[in-house]
Design a protein around this motif. Structure first.
Motif, PDB file in Angstrom:
ATOM      1  N   VAL A  57     -17.018  23.899 -18.757  1.00 32.53           N
ATOM      2  CA  VAL A  57     -17.357  23.213 -17.871  1.00 32.53           C
ATOM      3  C   VAL A  57     -18.275  22.110 -18.296  1.00 32.53           C
ATOM      4  O   VAL A  57     -19.224  21.741 -18.783  1.00 32.53           O
ATOM      5  N   THR A  58     -17.499  20.671 -17.728  1.00 29.60           N
ATOM      6  CA  THR A  58     -17.950  19.534 -18.184  1.00 29.60           C
ATOM      7  C   THR A  58     -18.796  18.648 -17.115  1.00 29.60           C
ATOM      8  O   THR A  58     -19.531  17.670 -17.193  1.00 29.60           O
ATOM      9  N   LEU A  59     -18.667  18.899 -15.616  1.00 26.26           N
ATOM     10  CA  LEU A  59     -19.097  18.395 -14.717  1.00 26.26           C
ATOM     11  C   LEU A  59     -19.349  19.334 -13.452  1.00 26.26           C
ATOM     12  O   LEU A  59     -18.394  19.931 -13.175  1.00 26.26           O
ATOM     13  N   ILE A  60     -20.764  19.299 -13.014  1.00 22.44           N
ATOM     14  CA  ILE A  60     -20.815  20.032 -11.689  1.00 22.44           C
ATOM     15  C   ILE A  60     -21.410  18.945 -10.674  1.00 22.44           C
ATOM     16  O   ILE A  60     -22.438  18.370 -11.136  1.00 22.44           O
ATOM     17  N   LYS A  61     -20.950  18.975  -9.521  1.00 22.97           N
ATOM     18  CA  LYS A  61     -21.550  17.786  -8.661  1.00 22.97           C
ATOM     19  C   LYS A  61     -21.333  18.749  -7.378  1.00 22.97           C
ATOM     20  O   LYS A  61     -20.334  19.437  -6.932  1.00 22.97           O
ATOM     21  N   LEU A  72     -13.323  21.315 -15.142  1.00 25.73           N
ATOM     22  CA  LEU A  72     -13.199  22.091 -16.473  1.00 25.73           C
ATOM     23  C   LEU A  72     -12.038  21.583 -17.353  1.00 25.73           C
ATOM     24  O   LEU A  72     -11.061  20.996 -17.137  1.00 25.73           O
ATOM     25  N   GLU A  73     -12.549  21.564 -18.556  1.00 28.35           N
ATOM     26  CA  GLU A  73     -11.606  21.074 -19.837  1.00 28.35           C
ATOM     27  C   GLU A  73     -11.201  21.950 -20.742  1.00 28.35           C
ATOM     28  O   GLU A  73     -12.039  22.821 -21.139  1.00 28.35           O
ATOM     29  N   SER A  74     -10.002  22.259 -20.922  1.00 28.13           N
ATOM     30  CA  SER A  74      -9.724  23.115 -22.022  1.00 28.13           C
ATOM     31  C   SER A  74     -10.129  23.069 -23.383  1.00 28.13           C
ATOM     32  O   SER A  74     -10.130  21.877 -23.910  1.00 28.13           O
ATOM     33  N   THR A  75     -10.604  24.048 -24.118  1.00 24.24           N
ATOM     34  CA  THR A  75     -11.351  24.067 -25.399  1.00 24.24           C
ATOM     35  C   THR A  75     -10.245  23.439 -26.167  1.00 24.24           C
ATOM     36  O   THR A  75     -10.822  23.116 -27.491  1.00 24.24           O
ATOM     37  N   ASP A  76      -8.933  23.980 -26.042  1.00 22.18           N
ATOM     38  CA  ASP A  76      -8.272  23.404 -27.284  1.00 22.18           C
ATOM     39  C   ASP A  76      -7.120  22.359 -26.870  1.00 22.18           C
ATOM     40  O   ASP A  76      -6.436  21.896 -27.379  1.00 22.18           O
ATOM     41  N   GLY A  77      -7.585  21.587 -25.723  1.00 19.78           N
ATOM     42  CA  GLY A  77      -6.754  20.654 -25.135  1.00 19.78           C
ATOM     43  C   GLY A  77      -5.922  20.711 -24.281  1.00 19.78           C
ATOM     44  O   GLY A  77      -4.994  19.562 -23.906  1.00 19.78           O
ATOM     45  N   HIS A  78      -5.306  22.033 -24.324  1.00 22.71           N
ATOM     46  CA  HIS A  78      -3.934  22.167 -23.658  1.00 22.71           C
ATOM     47  C   HIS A  78      -4.307  22.771 -22.329  1.00 22.71           C
ATOM     48  O   HIS A  78      -4.959  23.558 -22.161  1.00 22.71           O
ATOM     49  N   ILE A  79      -3.587  22.013 -21.332  1.00 21.06           N
ATOM     50  CA  ILE A  79      -3.746  22.756 -19.919  1.00 21.06           C
ATOM     51  C   ILE A  79      -2.192  22.805 -19.422  1.00 21.06           C
ATOM     52  O   ILE A  79      -1.309  21.742 -19.418  1.00 21.06           O
ATOM     53  N   PRO A  80      -1.861  24.019 -18.940  1.00 22.57           N
ATOM     54  CA  PRO A  80      -0.170  24.157 -18.623  1.00 22.57           C
ATOM     55  C   PRO A  80       0.066  23.159 -17.317  1.00 22.57           C
ATOM     56  O   PRO A  80      -0.843  22.960 -16.447  1.00 22.57           O
ATOM     57  N   VAL A  81       1.273  22.919 -17.307  1.00 27.35           N
ATOM     58  CA  VAL A  81       1.936  22.173 -16.209  1.00 27.35           C
ATOM     59  C   VAL A  81       1.542  22.936 -15.038  1.00 27.35           C
ATOM     60  O   VAL A  81       1.802  24.322 -14.830  1.00 27.35           O
ATOM     61  N   PHE A  82       1.215  22.162 -13.616  1.00 27.54           N
ATOM     62  CA  PHE A  82       0.950  23.301 -12.616  1.00 27.54           C
ATOM     63  C   PHE A  82       1.631  22.256 -11.411  1.00 27.54           C
ATOM     64  O   PHE A  82       1.572  20.924 -11.594  1.00 27.54           O
ATOM     65  N   VAL A 139     -23.453  29.452 -13.294  1.00 34.15           N
ATOM     66  CA  VAL A 139     -22.546  28.462 -14.192  1.00 34.15           C
ATOM     67  C   VAL A 139     -23.372  27.267 -14.281  1.00 34.15           C
ATOM     68  O   VAL A 139     -23.611  26.412 -13.084  1.00 34.15           O
ATOM     69  N   LYS A 140     -23.320  26.575 -15.313  1.00 34.89           N
ATOM     70  CA  LYS A 140     -23.976  25.391 -15.764  1.00 34.89           C
ATOM     71  C   LYS A 140     -23.038  24.708 -16.510  1.00 34.89           C
ATOM     72  O   LYS A 140     -22.034  24.851 -17.229  1.00 34.89           O
ATOM     73  N   GLU A 141     -23.254  23.353 -16.659  1.00 35.40           N
ATOM     74  CA  GLU A 141     -22.529  22.268 -17.572  1.00 35.40           C
ATOM     75  C   GLU A 141     -22.621  22.613 -18.961  1.00 35.40           C
ATOM     76  O   GLU A 141     -23.786  23.156 -19.439  1.00 35.40           O
ATOM     77  N   GLY A 142     -21.578  22.882 -19.725  1.00 39.21           N
ATOM     78  CA  GLY A 142     -21.589  23.054 -21.221  1.00 39.21           C
ATOM     79  C   GLY A 142     -21.170  24.645 -21.258  1.00 39.21           C
ATOM     80  O   GLY A 142     -20.809  25.217 -22.381  1.00 39.21           O
ATOM     81  N   ASP A 143     -21.103  25.314 -20.161  1.00 38.24           N
ATOM     82  CA  ASP A 143     -20.545  26.896 -20.145  1.00 38.24           C
ATOM     83  C   ASP A 143     -19.228  26.865 -20.455  1.00 38.24           C
ATOM     84  O   ASP A 143     -18.546  25.988 -20.155  1.00 38.24           O
ATOM     85  N   VAL A 144     -18.685  27.908 -21.183  1.00 34.40           N
ATOM     86  CA  VAL A 144     -17.443  28.166 -21.337  1.00 34.40           C
ATOM     87  C   VAL A 144     -16.886  29.589 -20.571  1.00 34.40           C
ATOM     88  O   VAL A 144     -17.311  30.633 -20.707  1.00 34.40           O
ATOM     89  N   LEU A 145     -15.648  29.256 -19.655  1.00 35.86           N
ATOM     90  CA  LEU A 145     -15.409  30.488 -18.867  1.00 35.86           C
ATOM     91  C   LEU A 145     -13.682  30.614 -19.237  1.00 35.86           C
ATOM     92  O   LEU A 145     -12.967  29.735 -19.718  1.00 35.86           O
ATOM     93  N   GLU A 146     -13.585  31.947 -19.406  1.00 32.56           N
ATOM     94  CA  GLU A 146     -12.242  32.380 -19.461  1.00 32.56           C
ATOM     95  C   GLU A 146     -11.451  32.301 -18.342  1.00 32.56           C
ATOM     96  O   GLU A 146     -11.942  32.773 -17.249  1.00 32.56           O
ATOM     97  N   ALA A 147     -10.133  31.958 -18.360  1.00 32.49           N
ATOM     98  CA  ALA A 147      -9.145  31.842 -16.989  1.00 32.49           C
ATOM     99  C   ALA A 147      -7.782  31.618 -17.615  1.00 32.49           C
ATOM    100  O   ALA A 147      -7.498  31.480 -18.815  1.00 32.49           O
ATOM    101  N   ASN A 148      -7.023  31.923 -16.722  1.00 36.87           N
ATOM    102  CA  ASN A 148      -5.416  31.578 -16.901  1.00 36.87           C
ATOM    103  C   ASN A 148      -4.829  30.776 -15.761  1.00 36.87           C
ATOM    104  O   ASN A 148      -5.414  31.059 -14.740  1.00 36.87           O
TER     105      ASN A 148
END
Length: 398
Positions: A57-61, A72-82, A139-148
């Motif tokens: 989580v890089t921004l909450i507003k 949300l930014e992927s921790t490995d830099g990859h975001i699937p096409v959607f 949830v706060k900025e800097g947290d890491v969330l699991e998702a798909n």
């Protein structure tokens, strides 16, 4: 007397089965005797669309007094096409339970591409559903969330839909349409036009109001019409989203798309039918079942006050848990801290497909996505099915 016709050449095998079979035999005969330990196709598929991802989580507003945006930014830099309109599914550890919850992506696909790509979800505070308040309170900025991601079928398809989109939204149902509007303005949905008719209560609590204004000002192919039901000082459209308002802002040969609360959907669906819109030109996002199960069409009234026992079979393990007749089987499993893989939460996707071994259930007709064979052989989607007796079910081990 019928005339016989001789069929020659490949017309004897229109489906190409014999040619495909011959090709397969040829590939097998020419294959190496050394086994291949890797499945390269599977590896590529898992890389492009991994089953589990981590997002920081890089921004909450705030996007209104009752809603927040989470970037949300992927921790490995990859975001699937959607596609604009699809959703991301979070896996949240709350207490002893692992809860999976879907949220439509409100950012556009073009924003996910590139080195600093991201996706955004916009969530409105909604206490009956537990998880939205979890995002607000925990949830706060800097947290890491699991998702798909991505999931869902609510998106514009050029082979099916008109290039003139009339988007009908209510409340937090604006999120897929902001994604589409941004993609039309800055991404790859060039040539499309979108008119968003957005119903809210008052001007002080319009979700993503500033973001909508920004994209509208940047692109002439995006138009936003706010309709406010309880704001006497509002100078624009007032009341509810009616037939007159829809027709006022619709173009010829439009595709109508709806996302919003169930009461609004019931009104819009009736209005669209009265307008004579062809069925293929009206599409709506999945509808969540109401918290009050008695509001579901066909629900056996009286069942909501009953409590049943569910015997849950996982492999050779059997566990007995209590379940209210007022809640889906998936919720009962979550309360008992038994992991169940849900995505859409309304019966459409089938990820929570469960086998009914004994007992009776009520399946909500609002999003019954079961296949015909599943209905015949006793399979159901746990997120949209309610116990009406003691049950014995079999679920996959997560």
């Amino acid at each position: 007397m019928a005339k016989s016709i001789k069929v020659k050449g490949f017309l004897k095998d229109v489906g190409g089965a014999s040619r495909i079979t011959a090709l397969r035999h040829q590939v097998i005969e020419n294959a190496s005797d050394v086994p291949q330990p890797k499945d390269f196709v599977r590896e590529l598929a898992d890389k492009l669309h991994p089953a589990k991802m981590e997002f920081k989580v890089t921004l909450i507003k705030d996007t209104s007094p009752t809603s927040k945006l989470f970037r949300l930014e992927s921790t490995d830099g990859h975001i699937p096409v959607f596609q604009a309109g699809q959703y991301i599914n979070f896996r949240l550890k709350i207490g002893d339970s692992l809860l999976t919850r879907p949220y439509t992506i409100s950012s556009a696909p073009y924003e996910a591409r590139g080195e600093n790509g991201y996706v955004e979800v916009t969530i409105r505070r909604n206490r009956p559903y537990l998880v939205p308040d979890y995002f607000f309170d925990n949830v706060k900025e800097g947290d890491v969330l699991e998702a798909n991601m991505p999931f869902g079928f609510f998106y514009w398809e050029p082979l099916r839909d008109s290039k003139n989109i009339v988007a009908l939204a209510g409340g937090s149902g604006i999120t897929p349409f902001l994604s589409m509007a941004r993609e039309i303005a800055f991404g790859k949905m060039k040539g499309c036009k979108i008119t968003i008719i957005y119903g809210s209560v008052n001007s002080k609590d319009i979700v993503l109001k500033d973001e909508l204004a920004e994209v509208e000002n940047a692109c002439s192919d995006v138009k936003v019409v706010h309709v406010l039901s309880d704001d006497p000082e509002w100078e624009g459209e007032k009341g509810f989203v009616t037939k007159e308002i829809i027709e006022k802002y619709s173009g010829e040969d439009s595709t109508y798309m709806f996302c919003g609360p169930l009461p609004m959907y019931n009104l819009i669906a009736k209005t669209i039918k009265e307008m004579g819109v062809r069925e293929k030109r009206f599409r709506h996002d999945v509808m969540n079942n109401p918290v009050d199960s008695t509001k579901i069409p066909g629900y056996p009234v009286g069942n909501e006050t009953k409590t049943f026992n569910i015997t849950v079979v996982r492999g050779i393990e059997e566990t007995v848990i209590p379940a209210s007749g007022n809640e889906p089987v998936a919720v009962a499993l979550e309360r008992a801290a038994i992991p169940v893989d849900t995505h859409c939460r309304c019966g459409e996707c089938g990820f929570c497909r469960t086998q009914l071994l004994e007992g009776e259930i009520f399946v909500s007709p609002m999003g019954d996505g079961r296949r015909m064979m599943d209905k015949e052989f006793g399979w159901f989607h746990a997120c949209a099915s309610y116990p009406t007796s003691d049950l014995k079910i079999k679920i996959p081990i997560m």
